[in-house]
Design a protein around this motif. Sequence first.
Motif, PDB file in Angstrom:
ATOM      1  N   ILE A 124      40.224  34.075  33.876  1.00 45.12           N
ATOM      2  CA  ILE A 124      40.140  33.812  34.772  1.00 45.12           C
ATOM      3  C   ILE A 124      41.677  32.490  34.969  1.00 45.12           C
ATOM      4  N   ASN A 125      42.148  31.820  34.057  1.00 47.88           N
ATOM      5  CA  ASN A 125      42.711  31.229  34.679  1.00 47.88           C
ATOM      6  C   ASN A 125      44.204  32.191  33.559  1.00 47.88           C
ATOM      7  N   ALA A 126      44.228  33.940  33.143  1.00 44.51           N
ATOM      8  CA  ALA A 126      45.316  33.931  32.424  1.00 44.51           C
ATOM      9  C   ALA A 126      46.056  34.831  33.648  1.00 44.51           C
ATOM     10  N   LEU A 127      46.261  34.831  34.483  1.00 53.23           N
ATOM     11  CA  LEU A 127      46.684  36.211  35.195  1.00 53.23           C
ATOM     12  C   LEU A 127      47.272  36.058  35.867  1.00 53.23           C
ATOM     13  N   ALA A 128      48.886  36.768  36.329  1.00 54.82           N
ATOM     14  CA  ALA A 128      49.888  36.538  36.153  1.00 54.82           C
ATOM     15  C   ALA A 128      50.354  37.575  38.069  1.00 54.82           C
ATOM     16  N   LEU A 129      50.624  37.017  39.328  1.00 56.51           N
ATOM     17  CA  LEU A 129      51.014  37.561  40.304  1.00 56.51           C
ATOM     18  C   LEU A 129      52.283  37.844  40.719  1.00 56.51           C
ATOM     19  N   SER A 130      52.734  39.391  40.328  1.00 53.52           N
ATOM     20  CA  SER A 130      54.830  38.921  41.216  1.00 53.52           C
ATOM     21  C   SER A 130      54.197  39.726  42.729  1.00 53.52           C
ATOM     22  N   GLU A 131      55.785  39.596  42.661  1.00 53.74           N
ATOM     23  CA  GLU A 131      55.920  39.633  44.778  1.00 53.74           C
ATOM     24  C   GLU A 131      55.643  40.821  45.360  1.00 53.74           C
ATOM     25  N   ASN A 132      55.155  41.371  44.594  1.00 56.72           N
ATOM     26  CA  ASN A 132      54.624  42.799  45.066  1.00 56.72           C
ATOM     27  C   ASN A 132      53.887  42.936  45.364  1.00 56.72           C
ATOM     28  N   GLY A 133      52.785  42.149  44.726  1.00 59.79           N
ATOM     29  CA  GLY A 133      51.040  42.183  44.431  1.00 59.79           C
ATOM     30  C   GLY A 133      50.528  42.699  43.237  1.00 59.79           C
ATOM     31  N   GLU A 134      50.955  43.303  42.604  1.00 63.29           N
ATOM     32  CA  GLU A 134      50.483  43.924  40.809  1.00 63.29           C
ATOM     33  C   GLU A 134      50.745  42.580  40.441  1.00 63.29           C
ATOM     34  N   ILE A 135      49.013  42.656  39.575  1.00 62.89           N
ATOM     35  CA  ILE A 135      48.511  41.468  38.470  1.00 62.89           C
ATOM     36  C   ILE A 135      48.289  41.546  37.124  1.00 62.89           C
ATOM     37  N   THR A 136      48.958  41.008  36.312  1.00 59.47           N
ATOM     38  CA  THR A 136      48.910  41.494  35.309  1.00 59.47           C
ATOM     39  C   THR A 136      48.129  40.655  34.408  1.00 59.47           C
ATOM     40  N   ASP A 137      47.028  41.293  33.959  1.00 55.90           N
ATOM     41  CA  ASP A 137      45.568  40.797  33.290  1.00 55.90           C
ATOM     42  C   ASP A 137      45.479  41.244  32.337  1.00 55.90           C
ATOM     43  N   LEU A 138      46.137  40.702  30.967  1.00 57.96           N
ATOM     44  CA  LEU A 138      45.978  41.117  29.330  1.00 57.96           C
ATOM     45  C   LEU A 138      44.563  40.452  28.824  1.00 57.96           C
ATOM     46  N   PHE A 139      43.483  39.801  29.731  1.00 59.09           N
ATOM     47  CA  PHE A 139      42.441  38.828  28.816  1.00 59.09           C
ATOM     48  C   PHE A 139      41.338  39.714  29.698  1.00 59.09           C
ATOM     49  N   SER A 140      41.403  41.099  30.111  1.00 60.44           N
ATOM     50  CA  SER A 140      40.093  40.880  31.384  1.00 60.44           C
ATOM     51  C   SER A 140      39.494  40.427  31.833  1.00 60.44           C
ATOM     52  N   GLY A 141      40.887  38.927  32.444  1.00 60.98           N
ATOM     53  CA  GLY A 141      39.555  37.973  33.730  1.00 60.98           C
ATOM     54  C   GLY A 141      39.909  38.024  34.758  1.00 60.98           C
ATOM     55  N   LEU A 142      39.828  39.581  35.477  1.00 64.59           N
ATOM     56  CA  LEU A 142      39.364  40.365  36.573  1.00 64.59           C
ATOM     57  C   LEU A 142      38.090  40.614  35.858  1.00 64.59           C
ATOM     58  N   ASP A 143      37.835  40.982  35.190  1.00 64.99           N
ATOM     59  CA  ASP A 143      36.169  41.999  35.280  1.00 64.99           C
ATOM     60  C   ASP A 143      35.538  40.379  34.302  1.00 64.99           C
ATOM     61  N   ASP A 144      36.001  39.031  34.462  1.00 66.04           N
ATOM     62  CA  ASP A 144      35.313  37.926  34.000  1.00 66.04           C
ATOM     63  C   ASP A 144      34.848  37.718  35.125  1.00 66.04           C
ATOM     64  N   MET A 145      35.662  37.620  36.195  1.00 67.41           N
ATOM     65  CA  MET A 145      35.809  37.043  37.410  1.00 67.41           C
ATOM     66  C   MET A 145      34.664  37.934  38.325  1.00 67.41           C
ATOM     67  N   LYS A 146      34.484  38.905  38.320  1.00 65.84           N
ATOM     68  CA  LYS A 146      34.107  39.803  38.667  1.00 65.84           C
ATOM     69  C   LYS A 146      31.808  39.954  37.763  1.00 65.84           C
ATOM     70  N   ASN A 147      32.021  39.751  36.857  1.00 67.72           N
ATOM     71  CA  ASN A 147      30.958  39.181  35.990  1.00 67.72           C
ATOM     72  C   ASN A 147      30.529  37.704  35.807  1.00 67.72           C
ATOM     73  N   HIS A 148      31.039  37.051  36.991  1.00 63.99           N
ATOM     74  CA  HIS A 148      31.020  35.183  36.558  1.00 63.99           C
ATOM     75  C   HIS A 148      30.700  34.836  35.738  1.00 63.99           C
ATOM     76  N   LEU A 149      32.541  35.100  34.585  1.00 72.13           N
ATOM     77  CA  LEU A 149      32.430  34.223  33.284  1.00 72.13           C
ATOM     78  C   LEU A 149      33.503  33.279  33.286  1.00 72.13           C
ATOM     79  N   ILE A 150      32.908  31.987  32.817  1.00 76.66           N
ATOM     80  CA  ILE A 150      34.197  31.586  31.773  1.00 76.66           C
ATOM     81  C   ILE A 150      34.206  32.169  30.407  1.00 76.66           C
ATOM     82  N   ARG A 151      35.056  32.795  30.342  1.00 78.24           N
ATOM     83  CA  ARG A 151      35.941  32.903  28.520  1.00 78.24           C
ATOM     84  C   ARG A 151      36.851  32.228  28.292  1.00 78.24           C
ATOM     85  N   ALA A 152      36.878  32.225  26.869  1.00 81.66           N
ATOM     86  CA  ALA A 152      38.705  31.422  26.427  1.00 81.66           C
ATOM     87  C   ALA A 152      38.725  31.995  26.213  1.00 81.66           C
TER      88      ALA A 152
END
Length: 408
Positions: A124-152
């Motif tokens: 959930i901390n390994a996310l990058a947001l570009s100036e045009n609003g695009e999120i780079t999510d390599l490790f399913s951090g957005l899914d973990d956020m939806k599922n309320h999970l802390i995952r290394a």
Amino acid sequence: MAIIVKINKFPIEFEEALPILRKIEAAGFEAYFVGGSVRDTILGREIHDVDIATSAYPEEVKQIFDRTVDTGIQHGTVMVLDHGNGYEVTTFRTESTYQDYRRPDEVTFVRSLEEDLKRRDFTINALALSENGEITDLFSGLDDMKNHLIRAVGVPDERFNEDALRMMRAIRFSSQLDFDIEPETEGAIDRHAHLLEKIAIERIHEEFVKMMMGVRPNLGLNKMIEMGLAKHVPDFKDQETALKQLSQLPLTGLDEIQIWALFAFGFKYDQARINKFMRNWKSSNQLTEEVSKTALLLNEVAEGQAGNLELYKAGETAVVAADHLAQILSLPIEPDKLASKYKQLQIKTKRDLAISAKDLITNKVLTPGPQLGQVLNNLEQSVVENKLNNNYVELLTAAKSIKGEGSN
């Protein structure tokens, strides 16, 4: 690389920082908002720090901007000053082995965002947001956020061997965000709990307080106990029974003074032991003093001895803290009783006394010396206990009487 258009409206903190990203990109480099600020934006939480990651090396960042400060240049971080704000801009980097479980032996600057995100602690901390609003999510951090999970990120054992404080951070985020810890990550914490002893207590202190001030402090405290972390922080090792009892109390909404006073009271510490406890946790003198006053006042409440003098000595901050904790601990006192009694005191400090040492000397009641201080202390206590009114004439008369008694 997973890129999802996620953010349509930036919070004001990002809007103000956008010129920094755009200027870096105009110079031919990549730049993104990263870390906790991106996470909190997605979760609709308040943003505290805006961190920027870039493919530009530190010296290149310094060439792009007129005003910079080398806040952590050895680790790739340059502070960019812009319109009264300071933004930490950090070069993409990889890290070597961590022989001391808290700092990388070597940092290597890279041009790859992917390599940079791999070294971060949780998805959930390994996310990058570009100036045009695009999120780079390599490790399913957005899914973990939806599922309320802390995952290394990646292999949990490796992440905790790199920086053992991440175990406390996992529990802190669990408490702050009301997220569960993913089973493999939780298992790795259990296996590596002993490494917490390698971490400076100041860093643990900060994470512990944030955990206790989260929305689910009971969850955090219970996980500290269950995963064995409590055995590796000052004073908690020998207090397992007390810790378990405290973890059953309603702990939400405590401030820092109340947090430490609750543990000091629960551990049945006297003043000397409270002071040692707080020193062990590298607490400030001011915090230690207020915690000590609060915990000792709670002891007096528990013993039915919290009278005017005890409230006066404790002071307003400790009285308010003790009032709240007394209810949590189910001590025998009505809600807000301590604060109510404190407000009724005639004086709150010695400066409020209607007569001074100078008055007693001017009126030739006393001369400078030990007796002068003793008489003033007597007057102060008598006013606090409502044996005298805080009235100049009455106190002057009483001082003469006390002096007369002392000379007999």
